[in-house]
Design a protein around this motif. Structure first.
Motif, PDB file in Angstrom:
ATOM      1  N   ALA A   1       0.703  -1.362  -0.441  1.00 27.65           N
ATOM      2  CA  ALA A   1       0.156   0.369   0.373  1.00 27.65           C
ATOM      3  C   ALA A   1       0.561   0.934   0.282  1.00 27.65           C
ATOM      4  N   THR A   2       1.817   0.992   0.456  1.00 31.73           N
ATOM      5  CA  THR A   2       3.110   2.253   0.519  1.00 31.73           C
ATOM      6  C   THR A   2       3.998   2.446  -0.055  1.00 31.73           C
ATOM      7  N   ARG A   3       3.808   1.356  -1.109  1.00 32.05           N
ATOM      8  CA  ARG A   3       5.020   1.300  -2.533  1.00 32.05           C
ATOM      9  C   ARG A   3       6.224   0.738  -1.948  1.00 32.05           C
ATOM     10  N   ARG A   4       6.700   0.131  -0.833  1.00 26.31           N
ATOM     11  CA  ARG A   4       7.783  -0.317  -0.971  1.00 26.31           C
ATOM     12  C   ARG A   4       8.117  -2.084  -0.867  1.00 26.31           C
ATOM     13  N   LYS A   5       9.603  -1.636  -1.035  1.00 27.76           N
ATOM     14  CA  LYS A   5       9.913  -2.931  -1.962  1.00 27.76           C
ATOM     15  C   LYS A   5      10.166  -3.810  -0.833  1.00 27.76           C
ATOM     16  N   SER A   6      10.691  -4.866  -0.959  1.00 29.79           N
ATOM     17  CA  SER A   6      11.313  -6.280   0.311  1.00 29.79           C
ATOM     18  C   SER A   6      11.535  -7.382  -0.589  1.00 29.79           C
ATOM     19  N   LEU A   7      12.670  -8.171   0.052  1.00 31.41           N
ATOM     20  CA  LEU A   7      13.050  -9.395  -0.218  1.00 31.41           C
ATOM     21  C   LEU A   7      13.560 -10.390   0.974  1.00 31.41           C
ATOM     22  N   PHE A   8      13.060 -11.362   1.033  1.00 33.62           N
ATOM     23  CA  PHE A   8      13.570 -11.744   1.553  1.00 33.62           C
ATOM     24  C   PHE A   8      14.899 -12.680   1.331  1.00 33.62           C
ATOM     25  N   HIS A   9      15.928 -13.047   2.030  1.00 30.58           N
ATOM     26  CA  HIS A   9      17.365 -12.985   2.845  1.00 30.58           C
ATOM     27  C   HIS A   9      17.246 -14.783   3.589  1.00 30.58           C
ATOM     28  N   PHE A  10      17.329 -15.535   2.717  1.00 34.18           N
ATOM     29  CA  PHE A  10      17.486 -17.017   3.394  1.00 34.18           C
ATOM     30  C   PHE A  10      19.279 -17.142   3.855  1.00 34.18           C
ATOM     31  N   LEU A  11      19.626 -17.459   5.151  1.00 35.16           N
ATOM     32  CA  LEU A  11      21.167 -17.746   5.169  1.00 35.16           C
ATOM     33  C   LEU A  11      21.172 -19.314   5.215  1.00 35.16           C
ATOM     34  N   GLY A  12      20.279 -20.471   5.484  1.00 32.75           N
ATOM     35  CA  GLY A  12      20.910 -21.221   4.905  1.00 32.75           C
ATOM     36  C   GLY A  12      19.975 -22.371   6.603  1.00 32.75           C
ATOM     37  N   ALA A  13      20.219 -22.428   7.983  1.00 36.92           N
ATOM     38  CA  ALA A  13      19.664 -22.812   9.026  1.00 36.92           C
ATOM     39  C   ALA A  13      18.254 -22.871   8.910  1.00 36.92           C
ATOM     40  N   ASP A  14      17.831 -21.245   8.628  1.00 32.51           N
ATOM     41  CA  ASP A  14      16.417 -20.655   8.529  1.00 32.51           C
ATOM     42  C   ASP A  14      15.200 -22.065   7.624  1.00 32.51           C
ATOM     43  N   ILE A  15      16.647 -22.420   6.574  1.00 33.33           N
ATOM     44  CA  ILE A  15      15.335 -23.338   5.787  1.00 33.33           C
ATOM     45  C   ILE A  15      15.488 -25.521   5.326  1.00 33.33           C
ATOM     46  N   ARG A  16      17.031 -25.216   5.898  1.00 38.66           N
ATOM     47  CA  ARG A  16      17.592 -26.418   6.207  1.00 38.66           C
ATOM     48  C   ARG A  16      16.481 -27.341   6.081  1.00 38.66           C
ATOM     49  N   GLU A  17      15.630 -27.470   7.711  1.00 33.58           N
ATOM     50  CA  GLU A  17      15.191 -28.030   8.494  1.00 33.58           C
ATOM     51  C   GLU A  17      13.821 -28.746   8.537  1.00 33.58           C
ATOM     52  N   ARG A  18      13.103 -27.849   7.436  1.00 38.80           N
ATOM     53  CA  ARG A  18      11.607 -27.351   7.835  1.00 38.80           C
ATOM     54  C   ARG A  18      10.958 -27.993   6.399  1.00 38.80           C
ATOM     55  N   PRO A  19       9.398 -27.967   6.596  1.00 39.93           N
ATOM     56  CA  PRO A  19       9.367 -28.426   4.872  1.00 39.93           C
ATOM     57  C   PRO A  19       8.859 -27.690   3.626  1.00 39.93           C
TER      58      PRO A  19
END
Length: 313
Positions: free
Chosen positions: A97-115
């Motif tokens: 709504a405020t026209r801000r941009k964003s990105l997700f930066h995954f580091l490894g440990a945050d995604i390795r052990e979950r579905p």
């Protein structure tokens, strides 16, 4: 007006702080805002929210106050570790709504052990970034591969030394996940001295890395962490577990050979023995590692790529 970027809300392994410092050198109005600073990196944040460890309402009050202040000052929100400043269900509608941009930066440990299905929220952001080709298998969509960068001006190569007993350094952030028990057991079978660096400030850790002849990162994972990069930057031969396909993809993408000695918990003794016995091998791998880091992990090179990602949002 210069580009305004807020990196938040954690600083795992110093990645966020390193990126922010490099962006500032390029004239970007960048800042790092964290829920809480890390115990071993207490000075690495522009704004430590000192979020309460418990109490959802108190935590949310701190987060919303910060977000309301940051929103008018920010063009791009760079989120780490799958975390946002306020709950995702309202974070992204507000940004849109405020026209801000964003990105997700995954580091490894945050995604390795979950579905994988648990990471569909990543599509709410305008871009997704991972730190290695090995990490791509853990998310259900494509992402930009941006290897962690380090400021090489803080890592002068240390000339190798011939000595009677080789020194090995191992610095686990989590002893169980890094396979520390296997590293200790392997070193008992070799004529070496092992230094396990754990629970100390980053400055002290770096001094101990400099004293080593060989770096052993981890023996259970698919890719290396910042410790491997720091070891190579210091001119040390590095031994760690690596996925073979991800190694090939990295070499193809950057046009250089990954000069890391691959190992597992089962063959660590056999992998280490030739390095322990040969000073010349250690010297050659140390020099190759430094050259590799200059090509692939120099923060200035990675900042070029990060700015390109920002420009495409």
């Amino acid at each position: 007006m210069s580009l305004r970027v807020t990196h938040c809300p954690v600083n795992l392994a110093g990645v966020g702080w390193t990126n922010v410092q490099a962006l500032r050198r390029r004239g970007v109005d960048a800042r790092l805002v964290v829920f809480n600073t890390q115990p071993f990196r207490p000075d690495q944040a522009d704004w430590d929210l000192k979020r309460p460890r418990q109490g959802l309402l108190r935590q949310q009050a701190v987060q919303w106050r910060a977000f309301s202040k940051l929103l008018p000052q920010t063009d791009i929100f760079h989120f780490y570790f799958g975390l946002t400043l306020v709950p995702k269900k309202v974070q992204f509608p507000i940004l849109k709504a405020t026209r801000r941009k964003s990105l997700f930066h995954f580091l490894g440990a945050d995604i390795r052990e979950r579905p994988k299905e648990q990471f569909m929220y990543g599509l709410k952001a305008d871009a997704r970034v991972v730190g290695s080709f090995a990490a791509l298998r853990f998310i259900p969509y494509d992402a930009e591969v941006l290897p962690p960068g380090i400021d090489l001006t803080g890592y002068d190569p240390v000339p190798p030394v011939e000595r009677e007993r080789v020194r090995i350094v191992h610095a686990p952030s989590n002893k169980e996940k890094k396979g520390t028990e296997y590293v200790i057991e392997a070193c008992k079978q070799l004529p070496v001295d092992l230094d396990v660096v754990h629970g100390v400030r980053n400055e002290e850790a770096l001094e101990r890395y400099k004293q080593a002849d060989i770096v052993v990162d981890q023996v259970l994972r698919d890719w290396h962490g910042i410790f491997t990069i720091e070891g190579m930057a210091l001119g040390k031969p590095v031994v760690t577990s690596l996925d073979e396909d991800a190694m090939r993809q990295t070499e193809e993408a950057f046009g250089v050979e990954v000069p890391v000695v691959r190992t597992t918990k089962d063959d660590l003794v056999d992998v280490l023995r030739p390095l322990v016995e040969s000073f010349e091998t250690r010297k050659r791998l140390g020099e190759a590692g430094r050259a590799y880091v200059e090509e692939v992990h120099d923060i200035e090179r990675m900042t070029d790529r990060l700015l390109d990602i920002y420009a495409r949002l």
